[in-house]
Design a protein around this motif. Structure first.
Motif, PDB file in Angstrom:
ATOM      1  N   SER A  60      47.430  84.279 -22.563  1.00 15.46           N
ATOM      2  CA  SER A  60      46.468  83.725 -21.630  1.00 15.46           C
ATOM      3  C   SER A  60      47.023  82.873 -20.260  1.00 15.46           C
ATOM      4  N   ILE A  61      48.321  82.395 -20.776  1.00 10.26           N
ATOM      5  CA  ILE A  61      49.084  81.681 -19.673  1.00 10.26           C
ATOM      6  C   ILE A  61      49.655  82.689 -18.671  1.00 10.26           C
ATOM      7  N   LEU A  62      50.096  83.827 -19.446  1.00 13.05           N
ATOM      8  CA  LEU A  62      50.618  84.959 -18.667  1.00 13.05           C
ATOM      9  C   LEU A  62      49.335  85.596 -17.745  1.00 13.05           C
ATOM     10  N   ALA A  63      48.243  85.813 -18.471  1.00 13.84           N
ATOM     11  CA  ALA A  63      47.281  86.281 -17.655  1.00 13.84           C
ATOM     12  C   ALA A  63      46.915  85.546 -16.167  1.00 13.84           C
ATOM     13  N   GLY A  64      46.755  84.026 -16.665  1.00 12.57           N
ATOM     14  CA  GLY A  64      46.560  83.075 -15.439  1.00 12.57           C
ATOM     15  C   GLY A  64      47.719  82.997 -14.376  1.00 12.57           C
ATOM     16  N   LEU A  65      49.015  83.536 -14.830  1.00 12.76           N
ATOM     17  CA  LEU A  65      50.023  83.460 -13.542  1.00 12.76           C
ATOM     18  C   LEU A  65      49.856  84.683 -13.034  1.00 12.76           C
ATOM     19  N   LEU A  66      49.513  85.936 -13.677  1.00 12.26           N
ATOM     20  CA  LEU A  66      49.423  87.091 -13.064  1.00 12.26           C
ATOM     21  C   LEU A  66      48.001  87.106 -12.119  1.00 12.26           C
ATOM     22  N   THR A  67      47.275  86.527 -12.484  1.00  9.35           N
ATOM     23  CA  THR A  67      45.695  86.432 -11.585  1.00  9.35           C
ATOM     24  C   THR A  67      45.978  85.443 -10.456  1.00  9.35           C
ATOM     25  N   LEU A  68      46.900  84.268 -10.834  1.00 11.85           N
ATOM     26  CA  LEU A  68      47.221  83.632  -9.602  1.00 11.85           C
ATOM     27  C   LEU A  68      48.069  84.286  -8.658  1.00 11.85           C
ATOM     28  N   ALA A  69      48.839  84.979  -9.127  1.00 11.41           N
ATOM     29  CA  ALA A  69      49.961  85.828  -8.230  1.00 11.41           C
ATOM     30  C   ALA A  69      49.001  86.735  -7.201  1.00 11.41           C
ATOM     31  N   THR A  70      48.256  87.618  -7.853  1.00  9.51           N
ATOM     32  CA  THR A  70      47.072  88.314  -7.149  1.00  9.51           C
ATOM     33  C   THR A  70      46.199  87.568  -6.333  1.00  9.51           C
ATOM     34  N   GLY A  71      45.655  86.514  -6.912  1.00  9.48           N
ATOM     35  CA  GLY A  71      44.921  85.879  -5.968  1.00  9.48           C
ATOM     36  C   GLY A  71      45.661  85.277  -4.928  1.00  9.48           C
ATOM     37  N   LEU A  72      46.790  85.062  -4.587  1.00  9.36           N
ATOM     38  CA  LEU A  72      47.649  84.544  -3.647  1.00  9.36           C
ATOM     39  C   LEU A  72      47.551  85.674  -2.500  1.00  9.36           C
ATOM     40  N   ALA A  73      47.452  87.037  -2.996  1.00 10.16           N
ATOM     41  CA  ALA A  73      47.399  88.149  -1.996  1.00 10.16           C
ATOM     42  C   ALA A  73      45.848  87.793  -1.146  1.00 10.16           C
ATOM     43  N   VAL A  74      45.004  87.519  -2.203  1.00  4.45           N
ATOM     44  CA  VAL A  74      43.501  87.595  -1.447  1.00  4.45           C
ATOM     45  C   VAL A  74      43.579  85.977  -0.449  1.00  4.45           C
ATOM     46  N   SER A  75      44.318  85.191  -0.888  1.00  3.38           N
ATOM     47  CA  SER A  75      44.387  83.838  -0.009  1.00  3.38           C
ATOM     48  C   SER A  75      44.885  84.322   1.204  1.00  3.38           C
ATOM     49  N   CYS A  76      46.173  84.806   1.333  1.00  2.00           N
ATOM     50  CA  CYS A  76      46.751  85.534   2.197  1.00  2.00           C
ATOM     51  C   CYS A  76      45.838  86.094   3.325  1.00  2.00           C
ATOM     52  N   PRO A  87      34.267  85.660  -3.150  1.00  5.77           N
ATOM     53  CA  PRO A  87      35.570  86.074  -3.146  1.00  5.77           C
ATOM     54  C   PRO A  87      36.605  85.005  -3.479  1.00  5.77           C
ATOM     55  N   PHE A  88      36.224  83.647  -3.185  1.00  4.44           N
ATOM     56  CA  PHE A  88      37.168  82.484  -3.269  1.00  4.44           C
ATOM     57  C   PHE A  88      37.700  82.134  -4.692  1.00  4.44           C
ATOM     58  N   ALA A  89      36.565  82.364  -5.520  1.00 11.92           N
ATOM     59  CA  ALA A  89      36.904  81.931  -7.054  1.00 11.92           C
ATOM     60  C   ALA A  89      38.024  82.777  -7.535  1.00 11.92           C
ATOM     61  N   ALA A  90      38.326  83.959  -7.145  1.00 14.59           N
ATOM     62  CA  ALA A  90      39.460  84.659  -7.714  1.00 14.59           C
ATOM     63  C   ALA A  90      40.844  84.250  -7.140  1.00 14.59           C
ATOM     64  N   MET A  91      40.768  83.331  -5.911  1.00 17.03           N
ATOM     65  CA  MET A  91      42.011  82.770  -5.738  1.00 17.03           C
ATOM     66  C   MET A  91      42.590  81.838  -6.553  1.00 17.03           C
ATOM     67  N   LEU A 126      40.714  92.776  -6.453  1.00 15.67           N
ATOM     68  CA  LEU A 126      41.187  94.021  -5.654  1.00 15.67           C
ATOM     69  C   LEU A 126      40.138  94.257  -4.687  1.00 15.67           C
ATOM     70  N   VAL A 127      38.831  94.160  -5.322  1.00 11.11           N
ATOM     71  CA  VAL A 127      37.663  94.661  -4.031  1.00 11.11           C
ATOM     72  C   VAL A 127      37.837  93.544  -3.118  1.00 11.11           C
ATOM     73  N   TRP A 128      37.584  92.357  -3.220  1.00 11.97           N
ATOM     74  CA  TRP A 128      37.614  91.375  -1.924  1.00 11.97           C
ATOM     75  C   TRP A 128      38.953  91.278  -1.481  1.00 11.97           C
ATOM     76  N   GLY A 129      40.026  91.595  -2.008  1.00 16.95           N
ATOM     77  CA  GLY A 129      41.278  91.509  -1.387  1.00 16.95           C
ATOM     78  C   GLY A 129      41.400  92.661  -0.252  1.00 16.95           C
ATOM     79  N   VAL A 130      41.274  93.875  -0.889  1.00 12.89           N
ATOM     80  CA  VAL A 130      41.082  94.985   0.184  1.00 12.89           C
ATOM     81  C   VAL A 130      40.222  94.810   1.108  1.00 12.89           C
ATOM     82  N   LEU A 131      38.921  94.468   0.852  1.00  9.32           N
ATOM     83  CA  LEU A 131      37.660  94.282   2.135  1.00  9.32           C
ATOM     84  C   LEU A 131      38.263  93.133   3.068  1.00  9.32           C
TER      85      LEU A 131
END
Lengths: 327, 271
Positions: free
Chosen positions: B148-164, B216-220, B245-250
């Motif tokens: 779960s911690i790994l899943a958290g770190l992974l989604t935090l990294a992908t969430g950073l892509a949305v944040s930027c 969209p912001f929850a996923a960040m 993915l959806v929000w990031g691409v949009l």
């Protein structure tokens, strides 16, 4: 084919005007007045490889807009710009690899870190090989005597020191064209002379084409083989400094200090004679009268303590031109 | 590819160097993080002790979320941000950015990414140390499994892509003279709140949970941190990644198109 070609280039900005005060602000929320400003109109010129051209004009004449269009920053409304066979705004990334730009009123250096960090960032952005970068940096810092500045944070540099570093930063990737937008603004005389010597040397040694905008006419006289004058977005003059003088201020001025007071001398070949106590100012056209003849007649009429023959002050000349444009 | 990435690596390095310039600012920011956690934990603790409703997460999970949020806060738009690009747009200084042989959107995206990542990396060690030193209900209790911690770190990294992408959208709005900078500022604040930076989203009213989950912001930040706090199971990983993915691409496409349009209509007067 010329290295830089502009044909019938036009650029218009839309200004949104607002009225002053609270009432004006409320009104502005519903309707705003628009004004079209024609920054550049039907501008055409060419610049050959290795030329050092001065581009002058009063504030708001369209100088910086032209530089920004040639740099690929702004897109013209109509007309053609071709630089090294590329259209700047269409092939911006390829185009800017071959040009350097210095905006005298802006900075490209990172404010908080030492100058060298900014240079290394520029090296990587322009993908300059390390050996080329090292050699280029050594050359440029030696020429501008800037070696001691490299480890200083940019915020602690004086304006003159920063401008030297801005120039080095713009030249690290060895551009073939350098656009200089008021590079000497606010600099002291010593730094101005150093920058002028550096630019002349760079132009001669490497054949870098330079287009320089400035309000300092000494820059133009010291550096440029050709000058273009722009006013209200249109090109008013394009030629050498001598031609500019011949066309707009063909006269010369003899300033003499008399040894004693005397009556105004009779000099029919002069355009005007002004006498103020011991000081005499005689304006004449070299095409109509030889200076030696006028000086001889003046010396006959009054004994002279001192004398100079001067070409018209270029600042004065350009100010007169700008004044005419405003009419 | 390596050569193409070189300028962007250099921008990241420069941003990190800039973040390390001021020691006082660095320690001041770290202390602020810790003090802010104490205040937020105290407020949430009072609600848990005296509140009548039933929260969707335990107090320990809520405190854990608050610590994790404080660590991840630097990844949010507008929080502790380097406003260099923002100020350049406001003052008409973008000229130098446009004479670089780089795609302008990519340049600003990487600057935002570098800034966010540099600040995150600089803050993570002292804030984690403070979290581990805190005792009792104030402390960080990671109840989640290593996966779960790994899943958290992974989604935090992908969430950073949305944040930027959100940050670049704010730059685009600010560049547009018809919009100005107020909407961008509002967007940054709204994105921080809806990312759960004031209150973990699971503590918001039940009626809002459906909306909060998919905006969209929850996923960040909030959704990634739920994995680490143990308040979301691994089965939620695919929908979180899909949402990002959806929000990031949009948002990426919208920001890119808007900046491109602004560049064609750019006004940069005055020297």
């Amino acid at each position: 084919m010329s290295q830089i070609t502009l044909r019938q280039v036009c650029k218009t900005f839309v200004l949104r005007k607002r009225q002053k005060g609270l009432l004006g602000a409320v009104r502005g929320a519903f309707s705003r007045e628009k004004e079209l400003v024609r920054a550049v109109r039907d501008l055409s010129f060419t610049v050959e490889e290795g030329e050092l051209v001065g581009y002058i004009g009063p504030n708001g004449a369209g100088k910086s807009t032209t530089i920004k269009m040639m740099s690929g920053i702004l897109v013209p409304d109509s007309g053609e710009i071709t630089i090294m066979n590329r259209v700047p705004w269409k092939e911006r990334e390829a185009h800017v690899s071959w040009i350097g730009v210095v905006f005298g009123q802006r900075s490209q250096l990172w404010w908080d870190t030492p100058v060298l960090d900014s240079f290394e960032l520029l090296r990587d952005i322009y993908r300059v090989p390390q050996a080329d970068y090292r050699r280029r940096l050594d050359d440029l810092t030696a020429l501008l005597d800037a070696g001691s500045l490299l480890r200083t944070p940019v915020r602690q540099l004086s304006l003159g020191q920063r401008m030297k570093c801005e120039l080095i930063g713009s030249l690290l990737h060895n551009p073939r064209i350098l656009f200089l937008d008021e590079p000497t603004i606010g600099l002291d005389a010593v730094t101005k002379l150093a920058l002028r010597a550096f630019l002349t040397d760079l132009n001669r040694r490497e054949g870098v084409t330079m287009l320089l905008t400035t309000h300092d006419m000494d820059d133009i006289e010291a550096l440029c083989s050709r000058v273009m004058v722009i006013g209200k977005g249109s090109l008013l003059f394009n030629g050498g400094m001598d031609e500019l003088r011949e066309r707009y201020a063909p006269y010369r001025v003899i300033r003499a200090r008399l040894a004693r007071e005397c009556a105004a001398p009779d000099l029919p070949e002069a355009e005007s004679v002004k006498l103020d106590g011991l000081n005499a100012e005689i304006t004449f056209l070299p095409a109509k009268a030889a200076p030696a003849q006028i000086i001889a007649r003046l010396a006959e009429a009054c004994p002279l303590a001192d004398l100079t023959v001067e070409a018209p002050d270029i600042e004065r000349l350009v100010a007169d031109m700008y004044g005419e444009m405003a009419l | 590819m390596r050569a193409r990435m070189k300028p962007y690596r250099a921008i990241f390095r420069q941003q990190l160097l800039t973040g390390l310039q001021y020691r006082a600012g660095y320690w001041g920011s770290t202390i602020t993080h810790v003090v802010w956690v104490i205040v937020r934990v105290a407020i949430v603790g009072i609600f848990y002790r005296y509140g009548r409703g039933q929260a969707g997460v335990t107090l320990r999970q809520a405190v854990c979320m608050i610590w994790l949020q404080e660590m991840a806060l630097n990844l949010m738009p507008g929080f502790g941000m380097d406003f260099t690009v923002w100020n350049k747009i406001a003052r008409g200084d973008v000229g130098y950015d446009l004479v670089r042989p780089l795609d302008v959107y990519n340049h600003w995206y990487v600057s935002a990414l570098s800034d966010k990542l540099a600040r995150f990396l600089l803050a993570i060690v002292p804030v984690t140390a403070a979290a581990l030193l805190a005792r009792g209900d104030m402390g960080l209790h990671l109840a989640a499994s290593p996966l779960s911690i790994l899943a958290g770190l992974l989604t935090l990294a992908t969430g950073l892509a949305v944040s930027c992408a959100v940050i670049c959208l704010c730059y685009a709005a600010q560049m547009d003279v018809n919009v100005g900078d107020a909407p961008s500022r509002v967007m940054m604040i709204v994105s921080q709140i809806l990312a759960g930076s004031l209150l973990p989203l699971q503590l918001w009213p039940d009626a809002l949970q459906g909306f909060l989950r998919w905006q969209p912001f929850a996923a960040m930040m909030d959704l990634p941190l739920r994995f680490m706090a143990g308040s979301a199971s691994l089965s939620e990983l695919p929908p979180v990644l899909l949402s990002q993915l959806v929000w990031g691409v949009l948002i990426w496409r919208l920001g890119r198109a808007w900046i491109g349009r602004n560049l064609r209509r750019l006004i940069a007067q005055g020297g």
